[in-house]
Design a protein around this motif. Structure first.
Motif, mmCIF file in Angstrom:
data_model
loop_
_atom_site.group_PDB
_atom_site.id
_atom_site.type_symbol
_atom_site.label_atom_id
_atom_site.label_comp_id
_atom_site.label_asym_id
_atom_site.label_seq_id
_atom_site.Cartn_x
_atom_site.Cartn_y
_atom_site.Cartn_z
ATOM 1 N N LEU A 89 0.809 -1.214 0.000
ATOM 2 C CA LEU A 89 0.000 0.000 0.000
ATOM 3 C C LEU A 89 0.836 1.255 0.000
ATOM 4 O O LEU A 89 0.445 2.297 -0.503
ATOM 5 N N THR A 90 2.004 1.198 0.604
ATOM 6 C CA THR A 90 2.796 2.412 0.755
ATOM 7 C C THR A 90 3.802 2.605 -0.363
ATOM 8 O O THR A 90 4.589 3.534 -0.325
ATOM 9 N N ASP A 91 3.811 1.731 -1.373
ATOM 10 C CA ASP A 91 4.706 1.938 -2.500
ATOM 11 C C ASP A 91 4.354 3.217 -3.227
ATOM 12 O O ASP A 91 3.194 3.556 -3.387
ATOM 13 N N ALA A 92 5.368 3.944 -3.706
ATOM 14 C CA ALA A 92 5.115 5.102 -4.555
ATOM 15 C C ALA A 92 4.468 4.608 -5.841
ATOM 16 O O ALA A 92 4.868 3.600 -6.421
ATOM 17 N N THR A 93 3.459 5.322 -6.323
ATOM 18 C CA THR A 93 2.715 4.892 -7.494
ATOM 19 C C THR A 93 2.519 6.068 -8.433
ATOM 20 O O THR A 93 2.577 7.225 -8.033
ATOM 21 N N PRO A 94 2.278 5.795 -9.724
ATOM 22 C CA PRO A 94 2.022 6.891 -10.656
ATOM 23 C C PRO A 94 0.797 7.685 -10.248
ATOM 24 O O PRO A 94 -0.104 7.178 -9.594
ATOM 25 N N ALA A 95 0.747 8.947 -10.668
ATOM 26 C CA ALA A 95 -0.371 9.812 -10.299
ATOM 27 C C ALA A 95 -1.688 9.287 -10.847
ATOM 28 O O ALA A 95 -2.722 9.434 -10.224
ATOM 29 N N THR A 96 -1.674 8.671 -12.022
ATOM 30 C CA THR A 96 -2.900 8.131 -12.600
ATOM 31 C C THR A 96 -2.670 6.669 -12.941
ATOM 32 O O THR A 96 -2.515 6.304 -14.109
ATOM 33 N N GLU A 121 -6.266 -4.092 -5.580
ATOM 34 C CA GLU A 121 -7.432 -4.962 -5.456
ATOM 35 C C GLU A 121 -7.413 -5.737 -4.141
ATOM 36 O O GLU A 121 -8.445 -5.931 -3.515
ATOM 37 N N ARG A 122 -6.252 -6.193 -3.732
ATOM 38 C CA ARG A 122 -6.130 -6.930 -2.479
ATOM 39 C C ARG A 122 -5.024 -6.290 -1.651
ATOM 40 O O ARG A 122 -3.877 -6.733 -1.665
ATOM 41 N N PRO A 123 -5.345 -5.231 -0.926
ATOM 42 C CA PRO A 123 -4.305 -4.492 -0.201
ATOM 43 C C PRO A 123 -3.701 -5.300 0.932
ATOM 44 O O PRO A 123 -4.358 -6.121 1.573
ATOM 45 N N GLY A 146 -8.527 4.990 -4.510
ATOM 46 C CA GLY A 146 -9.109 3.689 -4.762
ATOM 47 C C GLY A 146 -10.373 3.464 -3.964
ATOM 48 O O GLY A 146 -10.999 4.403 -3.465
ATOM 49 N N ASP A 147 -10.749 2.214 -3.834
ATOM 50 C CA ASP A 147 -11.988 1.804 -3.200
ATOM 51 C C ASP A 147 -11.803 1.773 -1.685
ATOM 52 O O ASP A 147 -11.019 0.978 -1.160
ATOM 53 N N ALA A 148 -12.538 2.621 -0.978
ATOM 54 C CA ALA A 148 -12.399 2.706 0.475
ATOM 55 C C ALA A 148 -12.747 1.390 1.150
ATOM 56 O O ALA A 148 -12.115 1.003 2.144
ATOM 57 N N MET A 149 -13.751 0.679 0.643
ATOM 58 C CA MET A 149 -14.144 -0.565 1.293
ATOM 59 C C MET A 149 -13.093 -1.646 1.106
ATOM 60 O O MET A 149 -12.899 -2.498 1.984
ATOM 61 N N GLU A 150 -12.388 -1.647 -0.019
ATOM 62 C CA GLU A 150 -11.264 -2.575 -0.188
ATOM 63 C C GLU A 150 -10.161 -2.248 0.811
ATOM 64 O O GLU A 150 -9.535 -3.139 1.397
ATOM 65 N N LEU A 151 -9.923 -0.966 1.018
ATOM 66 C CA LEU A 151 -8.926 -0.542 1.994
ATOM 67 C C LEU A 151 -9.310 -1.000 3.393
ATOM 68 O O LEU A 151 -8.493 -1.566 4.132
ATOM 69 N N LEU A 208 -6.890 -2.424 6.901
ATOM 70 C CA LEU A 208 -7.050 -1.870 8.242
ATOM 71 C C LEU A 208 -7.413 -2.968 9.234
ATOM 72 O O LEU A 208 -8.317 -3.769 8.993
ATOM 73 N N GLU A 209 -6.719 -2.967 10.348
ATOM 74 C CA GLU A 209 -6.946 -3.976 11.371
ATOM 75 C C GLU A 209 -8.205 -3.664 12.180
ATOM 76 O O GLU A 209 -8.612 -2.496 12.294
ATOM 77 N N PRO A 210 -8.839 -4.688 12.781
ATOM 78 C CA PRO A 210 -9.943 -4.417 13.707
ATOM 79 C C PRO A 210 -9.489 -3.496 14.837
ATOM 80 O O PRO A 210 -8.328 -3.526 15.254
ATOM 81 N N ASP A 211 -10.401 -2.642 15.291
ATOM 82 C CA ASP A 211 -10.154 -1.730 16.419
ATOM 83 C C ASP A 211 -9.084 -0.674 16.120
ATOM 84 O O ASP A 211 -8.522 -0.089 17.039
ATOM 85 N N SER A 212 -8.805 -0.397 14.847
ATOM 86 C CA SER A 212 -7.682 0.485 14.515
ATOM 87 C C SER A 212 -8.072 1.933 14.252
ATOM 88 O O SER A 212 -7.192 2.786 14.128
#
Length: 242
Positions: free
Chosen positions: A3-10, A55-57, A126-131, A136-140
């Motif tokens: 998730l934290t890799d640098a990625t292209p703007a688009t 797609e699968r963070p 991207g898709d917030a629900m995928e994130l 994101l861990e439970p209780d985080s």
């Protein structure tokens, strides 16, 4: 890729992994033109403040992302980012992770981060629900904000709404005990549906008897100003995890 890799703007849209049904998206992917200010902010600041939701963070380490351990607020659909930047500036003790798919909005928030010297904001594309589901861990989370999500007014599109039972259960599981789920909408039918859905979730409790009074800490967004001009009432809903 993490998730934290640098990625292209688009970055290109990721393909759905083989054998996995395509998810039902809660958002429109919108194109938009960017002026020089936005293009410059995206080019210079994305690698520092931006992250791509694949797609699968992989699990996300907020302490590594922000460089400290602090309560984390998730902003779903930050739009142009003005409200996020204003709240983060007034709330330096918490970190804000804004999720958006509209590239000009992402670029504008990146520019605001730099202009206001904000150290407690990161922007995910991207898709917030995928994130939420994969990274994101439970209780985080200390809070989840969903301000003026797409109402998807046609009945056949209600399955795309953000606030629906399965999504609410997932969001609630990521909140720490006592954490806040704060929604706002100017769509009356969606407001009633939100209230019914949130009230029915056994893990949440309403902070008020019905809709909440407008909280002073929520900045006025362009959607709210548009609603006021059109004489549409805005409804806030504030629930806490039990």
């Amino acid at each position: 890729m993490t998730l934290t890799d640098a990625t292209p703007a688009t970055p290109p849209a990721a393909a759905t992994p083989a054998g996995r049904a395509a998810p039902i998206r809660t958002f429109h992917r919108r194109a938009g033109r960017m002026g020089p200010r936005h293009a410059d902010a995206l080019d210079r600041l994305w690698a520092r403040y931006g992250l791509l939701v694949p797609e699968r963070p992989a699990p996300l380490d907020p302490a590594a992302l922000f460089g400290r351990r602090a309560p984390l607020v998730l902003e779903i659909g930050s739009g142009m980012g003005d409200a996020t930047a204003e709240m983060a500036a007034a709330d330096p003790g918490r970190d804000y992770l804004a999720v958006e798919v509209h590239t000009p909005g992402i670029a504008n928030l990146l520019a605001l981060i730099e202009e206001r010297g904000l150290t407690n904001v990161r922007v995910a594309r991207g898709d917030a629900m995928e994130l939420v589901r994969g990274a994101l861990e439970p209780d985080s989370l200390d809070a989840v904000h969903a301000f003026f999500p797409d109402p998807w007014p046609k009945a056949r599109h209600h399955k795309r709404r953000l606030i629906q039972p399965a999504h609410v259960a997932l969001l609630g599981s990521r909140l720490s005990p006592g954490g806040t789920l704060h929604c706002a909408t100017d769509w009356a039918e969606y407001a009633d549906a939100m209230l019914a859905t949130l009230t029915a979730d056994p893990g949440l409790v309403n902070a008020y008897d019905g809709f909440a009074p407008r909280p002073a800490h929520r900045p006025v967004t362009k959607f709210e100003r548009r609603a006021v001009r059109a004489a549409r009432p805005v409804h806030d809903l504030i629930f806490h995890r039990r």
